[in-house]
Design a protein around this motif. Sequence first.
Motif, PDB file in Angstrom:
ATOM      1  N   LEU A   1       0.346  -0.652   0.424  1.00  0.00           N
ATOM      2  CA  LEU A   1       0.367  -0.071   0.264  1.00  0.00           C
ATOM      3  C   LEU A   1       1.431   1.328  -0.077  1.00  0.00           C
ATOM      4  N   MET A   2       2.080   1.156   0.529  1.00  0.00           N
ATOM      5  CA  MET A   2       3.473   2.325   1.229  1.00  0.00           C
ATOM      6  C   MET A   2       3.326   2.435  -0.589  1.00  0.00           C
TER       7      MET A   2
ATOM      8  N   PHE B   1      -2.886  15.271  -0.435  1.00  0.00           N
ATOM      9  CA  PHE B   1      -2.086  14.405   0.520  1.00  0.00           C
ATOM     10  C   PHE B   1      -1.194  14.399   1.479  1.00  0.00           C
ATOM     11  N   ALA B   2      -0.448  13.256   1.515  1.00  0.00           N
ATOM     12  CA  ALA B   2      -0.016  12.598   3.138  1.00  0.00           C
ATOM     13  C   ALA B   2      -0.505  13.502   4.409  1.00  0.00           C
TER      14      ALA B   2
ATOM     15  N   ASN C   1      -4.591   5.709   3.690  1.00  0.00           N
ATOM     16  CA  ASN C   1      -4.250   6.025   4.628  1.00  0.00           C
ATOM     17  C   ASN C   1      -2.950   5.487   4.895  1.00  0.00           C
ATOM     18  N   TYR C   2      -2.516   5.674   4.384  1.00  0.00           N
ATOM     19  CA  TYR C   2      -1.149   5.523   4.422  1.00  0.00           C
ATOM     20  C   TYR C   2       0.386   6.509   3.902  1.00  0.00           C
TER      21      TYR C   2
ATOM     22  N   GLY D   1       4.658   5.211   7.519  1.00  0.00           N
ATOM     23  CA  GLY D   1       3.734   4.629   7.819  1.00  0.00           C
ATOM     24  C   GLY D   1       1.977   4.930   7.210  1.00  0.00           C
ATOM     25  N   LEU D   2       1.052   4.209   8.377  1.00  0.00           N
ATOM     26  CA  LEU D   2      -0.227   4.891   8.609  1.00  0.00           C
ATOM     27  C   LEU D   2      -0.271   6.048   8.599  1.00  0.00           C
ATOM     28  N   ASP D   3       0.796   7.027   9.345  1.00  0.00           N
ATOM     29  CA  ASP D   3       1.406   8.316   9.918  1.00  0.00           C
ATOM     30  C   ASP D   3       2.557   8.385   9.134  1.00  0.00           C
TER      31      ASP D   3
END
Length: 430
Positions: free
Chosen positions: A186-187, A230-231, A270-271, A362-364
């Motif tokens: 996913l990343m 955007f992350a 969410n990644y 990662g997720l954050d």
Amino acid sequence: MKYLPIDNELFVKNRKKFAANMKPNSLAVFNSNDIYPISADSTLPFQQHRDIFYLSGVDQEESILVIFPDCPKEKHREILFLRETNEHIAVWEGAKLDKEAAYKTSGVKMVYWLQDMEKVMFELMTQCDTVYINTNEHYRASVETETREDRFSKWLKQKYPAHSVAKSATILQRLRSVKEPQEIALMQQACDITEKGFRRLLNFVKPGVWEYEIEAELLHEFIKNRSKGFAYSPIIGSGKNANVLHYLENNKQCKAGELVLLDTAAEYANYSSDLTRTIPVSGTFTKRQKDVYNAVNNVKKEATKMLIPGTIWEDYHVEVGKIMTSELLGLGLLDKADVQNEDPDWPAYKKYFMHGTSHHIGLDTHDYGILTDPMVPNMVFTVEPGIYIPDEGFGIRLEDDVVIQEQGEPINLMKNIPIEADEIEDIMNS
């Protein structure tokens, strides 16, 4: 959600790992985030609490996950409480998870509606001795708002004061820092979307373009590829703005001869991904700009080689500082006297490179991880050295995301994103 469905095997596996670290006869509770108000009837876009997502895949508000491995009733060893959906909600907000969809998403078989939570929790609390609450203990956290998780924990401790209380954070810090193969995939998707955005910019940036126009081009490409955007808040700093580490205004015009620092990356499911590149507005670096650029790239390459199992984060940064000092001496930004007379608590190189080189992702974007623990395989780190020279009107930072391997150098999830100065010039001038 814009992202494609995720096999619930990932979330089943994550819950098993968490349960294996719990005390005997204990129960853990995880809550969704609130939808945060702005004013009037306006709200911020919903962002799921990463912990409940990590453990269930549920990506909607007003959801609660309970894990109780030793529960006498097998059906209550994993429970989801969800807001009950209906036709009215479906018309006004879009359909929420029903019980069948929740099972397909999470692998949790027992799903109750939220209005049954207090009654079911009473039964569960009579059967357990310890309750795990979920507090935010990230080393960079600075939270002034009381969250839904906070309110729930307060209610639980007031209603059941005789129970022992434990922390989920310690378990999750270690579990979430080591990624499953599905998470790395996913990343990688987030990084691939970021690549598309960056390549789009190489054919777009030119003298006269505005920083916010660059932001718009990226957002278009990200959403077009199933990212919600955007992350993290995008940093698009041209000229002297690149020397502001968390520059967010993105409202200046890019001028001929300047560099533009792009710390911008996409999320997917969410990644996070986390990319930084610095490119010449005119399509060509000056000799001085290229010398500094190559120095930063050299530090990045050498730092990456050190991200191997057993490395201690703090020791790693000391070694990176030595490499950066050597490059700054070569650029004439430091001299031997600066190094000989430096303050050990703030070495000379910090004048031009004042932030850390790597963080968990990662997720954050700044993900969970205990920094005093040795690095292990399948941890994912950024590598992001920079040199900032306000007196010369530019700053340069370069950043990729890498996965630590059992043997050898880490795998670069951004290996296909151009980084060499000559390659960037060739693409921008093609």
